[in-house]
Design an enzyme around this catalytic site. Structure first.
Site, mmCIF file in Angstrom:
data_model
loop_
_atom_site.group_PDB
_atom_site.id
_atom_site.type_symbol
_atom_site.label_atom_id
_atom_site.label_comp_id
_atom_site.label_asym_id
_atom_site.label_seq_id
_atom_site.Cartn_x
_atom_site.Cartn_y
_atom_site.Cartn_z
ATOM 1 N N SER A 339 0.934 -1.359 0.259
ATOM 2 C CA SER A 339 0.287 0.070 -0.052
ATOM 3 C C SER A 339 0.958 1.506 -0.058
ATOM 4 O O SER A 339 2.358 1.337 0.412
ATOM 5 C CB SER A 339 -0.922 -0.123 1.389
ATOM 6 O OG SER A 339 -1.370 2.056 0.911
ATOM 7 N N ASP A 340 0.254 2.360 -0.509
ATOM 8 C CA ASP A 340 0.716 3.663 -0.652
ATOM 9 C C ASP A 340 0.649 4.011 1.219
ATOM 10 O O ASP A 340 0.349 3.740 1.145
ATOM 11 C CB ASP A 340 -0.041 4.668 -1.654
ATOM 12 C CG ASP A 340 0.770 4.080 -2.574
ATOM 13 O OD1 ASP A 340 1.905 3.532 -3.226
ATOM 14 O OD2 ASP A 340 -0.365 4.751 -4.114
ATOM 15 N N LYS A 341 1.021 4.525 1.145
ATOM 16 C CA LYS A 341 1.332 5.603 2.688
ATOM 17 C C LYS A 341 0.733 6.792 2.566
ATOM 18 O O LYS A 341 -0.851 6.921 3.358
ATOM 19 C CB LYS A 341 3.031 6.051 2.917
ATOM 20 C CG LYS A 341 2.922 6.427 4.559
ATOM 21 C CD LYS A 341 3.998 6.979 5.448
ATOM 22 C CE LYS A 341 5.187 8.225 4.993
ATOM 23 N NZ LYS A 341 4.208 9.233 4.508
#
Ligand code: ADP
Ligand code: MG
Length: 914
Positions: A339-341
């Protein structure tokens, strides 16, 4: 321009020749200017040209779709038997069979329609937008409302909303593979091309449906809707999605094979019985028909489709919009989520907390974007009057910025990138006047921010023509570009260790770090190049920005871990920031992050090893994401990956489940992904996985429910043939049971919500067969129970001297009642259904059962039903027997579940494949 003039222009000017016209000529012909169209004109043209939308491929007409319901092996069998029973003079049977055939077709038609409209509604949630200039102002509108003559702005990641002529462009490259099949992006510019240029060579046009892969441009719309190139080649056809998944195909295929086997077996029974054993042809024929009708699971494919559609609808309600149906199955076996942060795991509500200059460390107060708060130095409030550098860094932060803040109902709303919003808010806290500053130093050019190079630069000119550059970006990046720093004593050489120390401090506190610098440029230059900002800049300040984790993401990460799913976080942020935020989210245990440049030095084998143990990836850019997916897949992981930018597209495509951001995601990312997250939230991914697993469970439950009915019925018929009994259930009665249960009980399981433990099981192995040995065993077990119950009671009744009609009615009732009980049992694959929740937990189950009871009472007592089906009234004692047998079957199935639980409890690894 009124309607007739518009038409005239259209006819006077063949659409095919736009690529030969100069920009001025094009604008002239389209009656537009760089300020765009006026609202009234837009309305006029909308009337003339209609919406900018491709006419969807013609759906099959209602009648055809209805008739197609009859295109089914079982229906053919039924039609043949209706004819033969008619010839034999059993007109009532013929009537009933035909009646059932028609009712089945109607039900199938309605169910299919429902499933389709559910999916269409979901698809419509993904409407596309375009940036347009109208009345001289930029606005974002639905692409559908574009008209020829509209001036649109396209930038990397956008989908070209219509066929357009480029009027101004900057490094524009467009991926036209949707149109030409050519996968290398094409460079575009404004120069007209030769008349005979083919579509791919018309470099001054961009075509509807293609994706901007780089740069940006201002264009004028020349053709919309079906008049666009893509509309003309009717490419839409290729995009129509089948209402199916590999699994459903597998089941449909299984159903087909089963049908042929059963038909062969029925014919075989008929031949053996009538020729060899010498039974009357007529009786044997009825037996064979009964067998075929009993054994063919005709309702199964439709039921699976409905179950799938209901599940996908539930996912959409939870903000996960499925673009490709097969991904629903894949979701259940995902083992890693990358996941992107920023914005997905964190709130994306950024606030500058710290501003560091060469000799001062200011802390900034206030939360959110509201420009309320001030600066403190050594625990004391300070004002910009005493600290002129505050004004200077605020000016830079304001000018090298594309965000806008405005007040709406007392709240401050951000228009643009949150990182920039935070900087803007800080600048306003310092008391800077945006209008005056923008007026004094108007922007002449910009290099926009890209996560690849992690900085943004703007060029400004003051009223004397002097040029100034502002650059902001990742501090490590900027330190390399700067040779000087600004301090209270004027410019001095850059003190690198000082800044590195400060960066480390801010990142260690979990803050996002960003630096800002200024530079000079020759006053004649009005365009920025990368080489202008690569060296000799003066560092002004470093900012520490907080972006708190989302509460729900913390819970969702835990949920994923419990479900045996690894969560990896990928971010462009500083390694230390990433590590600290990761730890707060429960990702990575506070172990150091792997940074993009380290990743680049590893070969594929090394990386595959490393990704087993590293969960946080920092200073990563999109191509690192692709390598990560590949490394994980090499380890056998089923990988889900999030993304938003155009450069994320390859990684999204490559991932087993690509998840695009619905809010901040580009069209390119959405196109490449399987699922769109409407709220950009990590928690949505976890609930999508949960729903994916639930759908798979429900499909399994539907099979588990439907097949024993067919199994039980056919065993009854086979037993009758083997032991030379009269048929305990006639073929029309079998038709009744199948029809009555499939419209009521069958569908109820599609509404089943997640079992409590779906997120406590490990992911399903992706090569796990749906029809596992366990399923086969349970289907056989329940089939035998149903057969024993119905046949046993039938024989007992006959033995007591009851009529054949009454014994048959009892046999039918036993099957129906047993199914009602069995439906409760099917609500949980392993868990006991002998509980309040097990009985009352699903109101659709209760509703379906209520309906079925009414239908069965009609079957038993209504005179016309008695005429049709040969049923007869039962007394209380007989009902008691029926319900008693049903209850016994229920207890036996629950006992079997208890045994399975005991077995699995002893071998936990088996829990993996229920
Ligand atoms: P992520 O989205 O994973 O947080 P980004 O690629 O957006 O990563 O940001 C990486 C770094 O680039 C940030 O830490 C920040 O220093 C810098 N940065 C982010 N947004 C901007 C922007 N709009 N302008 C300049 N620099 C930025
Ligand atoms: Mg970002």
């Amino acid at each position: 321009m009124n309607q007739s003039v518009a038409n005239q222009k259209q006819t006077a000017f063949p659409e095919a020749a736009w690529h030969t016209q100069s920009v001025e000529m094009t604008m002239d012909l389209l009656g537009t200017s760089s300020l765009g169209l006026a609202d009234t004109e837009v309305l006029n043209r909308q009337k003339t040209y209609g919406p900018n939308r491709l006419t969807p491929p013609k759906r099959r007409g209602a009648l055809i779709r209805f008739l197609l319901q009859f295109h089914n092996m079982l229906i053919y069998v039924l039609l043949v038997s209706a004819t033969i029973t008619g010839i034999m003079g059993h007109l009532v049977d013929t009537g009933v069979i035909l009646g059932v055939v028609v009712i089945n077709a109607i039900i199938g038609y309605l169910q299919e329609g429902k499933a389709e409209s559910a999916l269409n509604a979901i698809r419509n949630m993904l409407s596309e937008h375009a940036t347009v200039i109208r009345n001289g102002e930029r606005e974002i509108i639905l692409s559908e409302s574009l008209v020829p003559g509209d001036v649109v702005v396209i930038a990397s990641g956008d989908k070209v909303p219509a066929d357009v002529r480029i009027i101004e462009s900057r490094n524009l490259r467009v991926d036209e593979s949707a149109l030409t099949g050519e996968s290398v992006p094409v460079e575009k510019s404004t120069a007209p091309v030769a008349t005979e240029a083919s579509l791919g060579d018309r470099t001054c046009l961009a075509f509807s449906g293609s994706l901007v892969s780089y740069g940006f441009a201002t264009c004028v719309v020349v053709a919309t809707g079906d008049r666009s190139e893509i509309g003309r080649i009717g490419n839409m056809l290729a995009n129509v999605e089948q209402l199916s998944t590999p699994l459903l195909n597998q089941v449909a295929d299984f159903g087909r094979k089963l049908t042929y086997a059963i038909l062969a077996f029925s014919v075989f029974t008929f031949v053996i019985g009538s020729v060899w054993r010498g039974y009357a042809m007529k009786d044997m024929f009825m037996m064979a028909v009964a067998l075929a009708v009993a054994a063919i699971p005709e309702g199964l494919p439709a039921l699976m489709t409905i179950t799938l559609a209901l599940g996908v609808q539930r996912m959409a309600r939870q903000n996960a919009i499925v673009r490709r149906l097969p991904s629903v199955e894949t979701l259940g076996s995902v083992t890693v989520i990358c996941s992107d942060k920023t914005g997905t795991l964190t709130k994306n509500e950024m606030t500058v907390q710290m501003a560091v200059t060469a000799d001062k460390v200011f802390s900034v107060s206030g939360v959110g974007y509201a420009p309320e708060g001030g600066f403190r130095l050594n625990e004391e409030n300070v004002s910009h009057h005493n600290h002129p550098e505050l004004m200077e860094i605020s000016r830079a932060a304001l000018l090298c910025n594309d965000a806008r803040l405005h007040q709406k109902d007392e709240r401050w709303v951000l228009d643009g990138d949150p990182t920039e919003g935070a900087l803007l808010s800080m600048a306003l806290k310092a008391g800077i006047d945006p209008i005056a500053e923008h007026g004094a130093l108007p922007r002449s050019d910009v290099i926009p921010f890209e996560s690849e190079y992690r900085f943004m630069a703007t060029l400004h000119h003051d009223h004397h023509g002097a040029g100034i550059i502002y650059v902001k970006g990742a501090p490590e990046r900027l330190l390399d570009m700067c040779s000087m720093q600004n301090s209270t004593n004027g410019e001095q050489p850059l003190d690198r260790p000082y800044w590195e120390q400060r960066i480390q401090e801010a990142a260690g506190a979990g803050q996002r770090t960003l630096a800002i610098a200024a530079g000079k440029i020759d006053s004649s230059r009005h365009q920025l190049q990368f080489s202008d900002v690569e060296q000799n800049l003066t560092l002004l300040a470093l900012f520490g920005i907080i972006d708190p984790p989302r509460e729900e993401a913390i819970a969702a990460v835990q949920k994923c871990h419990a479900a045996g799913i690894n969560v990896k976080m990928i971010t462009g942020d500083h390694a230390e920031t990433a590590r600290v935020i990761g730890e707060r989210l429960g990702i990575g245990n506070g172990k150091p992050a792997l940074i993009g440049s380290q990743l680049e030095q590893m070969d594929d084998r090394e990386l595959s090893e490393v990704v087993r143990n590293v969960d946080v990836f920092a200073r990563a850019s999109p191509e690192h994401k692709l390598r990560l997916v590949q490394a994980l897949q090499a380890n056998g992981d089923i990988t889900a990956m999030t993304g938003d930018g155009v450069n994320d597209a390859p990684a999204l495509k490559r991932a087993d489940v690509g998840l695009a951001m619905g809010l901040k995601g580009t069209e390119a990312a959405k196109e490449a992904s399987e699922i769109v997250l409407a709220d950009d939230n990590f928690a949505t991914i976890a609930s999508a996985v949960e729903e994916g697993r639930t759908i798979y469970d429900n499909l399994k439950k539907s099979i588990l429910f439907i097949l024993p009915t067919n199994g039980g019925e056919s065993l009854i018929v086979i037993a009758a043939i083997i032991f030379d009994l009269i048929l305990p259930i006639t073929s029309v009665q079998i038709l009744w049971i199948n029809m009555a249960t499939s419209v009521t009980l069958g569908i109820a399981l599609g509404f089943e919500t997640s079992e409590g433990d779906v997120m406590q099981r490990p992911p399903r192995a992706s090569d796990d067969p749906l029809l596992s040995a366990f399923l086969g065993w349970r289907i056989l077990f329940v089939s035998i129970l149903m057969m024993l119950g119905a046949l046993g009671l039938f024989l007992w009744e006959l033995d007591r001297g009851s009529s054949v009609e009454s014994a048959r009615t009892i046999a039918v009732s036993v099957v129906i009642v047993a199914e009602i009980f069995y439906l409760f049992s099917c609500r949980h694959l392993y868990r006991s259904s002998l509980s309040i929740e097990g009985i009352f937990g699903n109101r659709f189950v209760l509703g379906a059962i209520g309906t079925l009871i009414v239908m069965q009472l009609l079957f038993t007592y209504a005179p016309f039903m008695q005429n049709l089906f040969g049923s007869t009234a039962l007394n209380a004692g007989q009902w008691l027997e029926v319900v008693g047998v049903g209850a016994l079957i229920f207890l036996a199935t629950e006992a079997e579940k208890a045994m399975q639980r005991w077995r699995l409890g002893r071998k936990p690894q088996l829990r993996q494949t229920p």
